[in-house]
Design an enzyme around this catalytic site. Structure first.
Site, PDB file in Angstrom:
ATOM      1  N   GLY A   1     120.708  26.937  71.912  1.00 27.16           N
ATOM      2  CA  GLY A   1     120.157  27.082  70.281  1.00 27.16           C
ATOM      3  C   GLY A   1     120.258  25.400  70.138  1.00 27.16           C
ATOM      4  O   GLY A   1     120.086  24.910  68.536  1.00 27.16           O
TER       5      GLY A   1
ATOM      6  N   ASN B   1     117.204  23.858  69.539  1.00 30.66           N
ATOM      7  CA  ASN B   1     116.461  23.414  68.796  1.00 30.66           C
ATOM      8  C   ASN B   1     116.418  24.305  68.018  1.00 30.66           C
ATOM      9  O   ASN B   1     116.196  24.141  66.659  1.00 30.66           O
ATOM     10  CB  ASN B   1     114.398  24.164  69.794  1.00 30.66           C
ATOM     11  CG  ASN B   1     114.168  23.679  70.364  1.00 30.66           C
ATOM     12  OD1 ASN B   1     113.720  22.729  70.785  1.00 30.66           O
ATOM     13  ND2 ASN B   1     114.714  23.895  71.811  1.00 30.66           N
TER      14      ASN B   1
ATOM     15  N   MET C   1     114.406  34.598  75.131  1.00 24.27           N
ATOM     16  CA  MET C   1     114.213  35.276  76.634  1.00 24.27           C
ATOM     17  C   MET C   1     114.139  36.461  76.430  1.00 24.27           C
ATOM     18  O   MET C   1     113.937  37.363  78.145  1.00 24.27           O
ATOM     19  CB  MET C   1     115.299  34.453  77.829  1.00 24.27           C
ATOM     20  CG  MET C   1     114.961  32.885  77.451  1.00 24.27           C
ATOM     21  SD  MET C   1     114.056  31.882  77.555  1.00 24.27           S
ATOM     22  CE  MET C   1     114.186  31.538  78.639  1.00 24.27           C
ATOM     23  N   LYS C   2     113.343  36.742  75.710  1.00 26.34           N
ATOM     24  CA  LYS C   2     113.094  39.006  76.203  1.00 26.34           C
ATOM     25  C   LYS C   2     111.682  38.465  75.545  1.00 26.34           C
ATOM     26  O   LYS C   2     111.020  37.851  74.471  1.00 26.34           O
ATOM     27  CB  LYS C   2     114.334  39.397  74.721  1.00 26.34           C
ATOM     28  CG  LYS C   2     115.100  40.033  74.931  1.00 26.34           C
ATOM     29  CD  LYS C   2     115.483  41.032  76.694  1.00 26.34           C
ATOM     30  CE  LYS C   2     117.158  40.445  77.126  1.00 26.34           C
ATOM     31  NZ  LYS C   2     116.883  41.727  78.894  1.00 26.34           N
ATOM     32  N   ILE C   3     111.078  39.924  75.327  1.00 27.93           N
ATOM     33  CA  ILE C   3     109.694  40.067  75.457  1.00 27.93           C
ATOM     34  C   ILE C   3     109.623  40.544  73.919  1.00 27.93           C
ATOM     35  O   ILE C   3     110.059  41.543  73.932  1.00 27.93           O
ATOM     36  CB  ILE C   3     108.641  40.745  76.281  1.00 27.93           C
ATOM     37  CG1 ILE C   3     109.027  40.364  78.203  1.00 27.93           C
ATOM     38  CG2 ILE C   3     107.689  41.427  75.480  1.00 27.93           C
ATOM     39  CD1 ILE C   3     108.199  38.816  78.114  1.00 27.93           C
TER      40      ILE C   3
ATOM     41  N   ASN D   1     106.114  30.618  69.462  1.00 27.64           N
ATOM     42  CA  ASN D   1     107.075  30.202  70.250  1.00 27.64           C
ATOM     43  C   ASN D   1     106.771  28.854  70.693  1.00 27.64           C
ATOM     44  O   ASN D   1     106.211  28.141  71.061  1.00 27.64           O
ATOM     45  CB  ASN D   1     106.735  31.076  71.836  1.00 27.64           C
ATOM     46  CG  ASN D   1     108.301  30.769  72.576  1.00 27.64           C
ATOM     47  OD1 ASN D   1     108.773  30.908  72.809  1.00 27.64           O
ATOM     48  ND2 ASN D   1     107.520  30.919  73.828  1.00 27.64           N
TER      49      ASN D   1
ATOM     50  N   HIS E   1     107.473  26.756  73.979  1.00 26.23           N
ATOM     51  CA  HIS E   1     107.511  26.966  76.431  1.00 26.23           C
ATOM     52  C   HIS E   1     108.251  25.874  76.659  1.00 26.23           C
ATOM     53  O   HIS E   1     107.375  24.525  75.943  1.00 26.23           O
ATOM     54  CB  HIS E   1     106.086  28.172  76.199  1.00 26.23           C
ATOM     55  CG  HIS E   1     106.778  27.549  77.716  1.00 26.23           C
ATOM     56  ND1 HIS E   1     107.558  28.986  78.065  1.00 26.23           N
ATOM     57  CD2 HIS E   1     105.482  27.681  79.145  1.00 26.23           C
ATOM     58  CE1 HIS E   1     107.396  28.919  79.859  1.00 26.23           C
ATOM     59  NE2 HIS E   1     106.599  28.131  79.955  1.00 26.23           N
TER      60      HIS E   1
HETATM   61  C1  GAR Z   1     114.167  25.032  76.100  1.00 27.80           C
HETATM   62  O1  GAR Z   1     113.445  24.165  76.381  1.00 27.80           O
HETATM   63  C2  GAR Z   1     112.481  26.438  74.874  1.00 27.80           C
HETATM   64  O2  GAR Z   1     111.801  25.512  75.618  1.00 27.80           O
HETATM   65  C3  GAR Z   1     113.014  27.281  76.640  1.00 27.80           C
HETATM   66  O3  GAR Z   1     114.590  27.388  76.623  1.00 27.80           O
HETATM   67  C4  GAR Z   1     114.748  26.351  76.012  1.00 27.80           C
HETATM   68  C5  GAR Z   1     116.140  26.827  74.540  1.00 27.80           C
HETATM   69  O4  GAR Z   1     116.806  25.591  74.482  1.00 27.80           O
HETATM   70  N1  GAR Z   1     112.028  28.129  75.828  1.00 27.80           N
HETATM   71  C6  GAR Z   1     112.167  29.202  77.603  1.00 27.80           C
HETATM   72  O5  GAR Z   1     111.578  28.919  78.367  1.00 27.80           O
HETATM   73  C7  GAR Z   1     110.787  30.275  76.827  1.00 27.80           C
HETATM   74  N2  GAR Z   1     110.260  30.858  77.661  1.00 27.80           N
HETATM   75  P1  GAR Z   1     117.976  25.697  72.845  1.00 27.80           P
HETATM   76  O6  GAR Z   1     118.727  27.580  73.086  1.00 27.80           O
HETATM   77  O7  GAR Z   1     118.574  24.885  73.560  1.00 27.80           O
HETATM   78  O8  GAR Z   1     117.017  25.673  72.064  1.00 27.80           O
END
Ligand code: GAR
Length: 187
Positions: A14, A16, A88-90, A105, A107
């Site tokens: 979390g 972000n 991480m889910k669709i 989103n 990525h």
């Molecule tokens: C982030 O780096 C994001 O880009 C990635 O998960 C991380 C979450 O970090 N997302 C994916 O890989 C989606 N396919 P966080 O929980 O510390 O924000």
């Protein structure tokens, strides 16, 4: 400024989400985080919901009524915008249709390269010159919606997966808020 009531979906750390919470406390930032949804009851990010007193719900995506629970809560909190921040889910196609062009989103790659999981190991294996992150609209194909913002850096010969992740996340903390400002500046 009337702020968009926003729901942030998370699955893990979390960081972000935390960054978006800080930005959203600025009066001029276009969103207010009104709800947080996690598919994992142990996600560290839930602590930010508690700390900043933001309503949150845990969903079990294995349960049939999970979609209903999501929709009911989005309605209850009058959500009009959704940010996927390490979710991480669709997302179901009915939710995507309901929130057309209102789900974004983040990525950890320079899309359209390296959609899906394990981006950093694949980048290193592929001897990529650049890494980075992309904020994009969510459509029905994985990591394929229109790009809003991308940020990149050159990969150093000493970079490993962990360093790539760290460097990418520093850019994510700029890219996500920037993308949100860009969307609502044009609306
Ligand atoms: C982030 O780096 C994001 O880009 C990635 O998960 C991380 C979450 O970090 N997302 C994916 O890989 C989606 N396919 P966080 O929980 O510390 O924000």
């Amino acid at each position: 400024m009337v702020k968009r009531k926003t729901c942030v979906f998370i699955s893990g750390r979390g960081s972000n989400l935390k960054n978006l919470i800080f930005h959203s406390r600025d009066n001029n930032f276009p969103i207010k985080i009104s709800l947080i949804i996690s598919n994992d009851k142990n996600a560290y990010g839930i602590n930010y919901a508690k700390k900043f007193q933001i309503p949150f719900i845990i969903i079990n995506t294995k349960l049939r009524n999970c979609e209903n629970k999501i929709l009911l809560n989005l309605k209850k909190y009058k959500i009009t915008f959704i940010c996927l921040a390490g979710y991480m889910k669709i997302i179901s196609s009915s939710l995507i249709k309901k929130f057309n062009k209102r789900i974004i989103n983040i990525h950890p790659s320079l899309l359209p390269k390296f959609k899906g999981l394990n981006t950093f190991s694949r980048m290193l294996k592929n001897k990529e010159k650049k890494a980075g992150c992309t904020v994009h609209y969510v459509n029905e194909k994985l990591d394929s919606g229109i790009t809003i913002t991308r940020k990149s850096f050159f990969i150093d010969s000493k970079d490993n997966e962990l360093l790539l992740k760290k460097k990418t996340q520093i850019l994510e903390y700029q890219a996500f808020p920037e993308a949100i400002i860009k969307i609502f500046r044009n609306n």
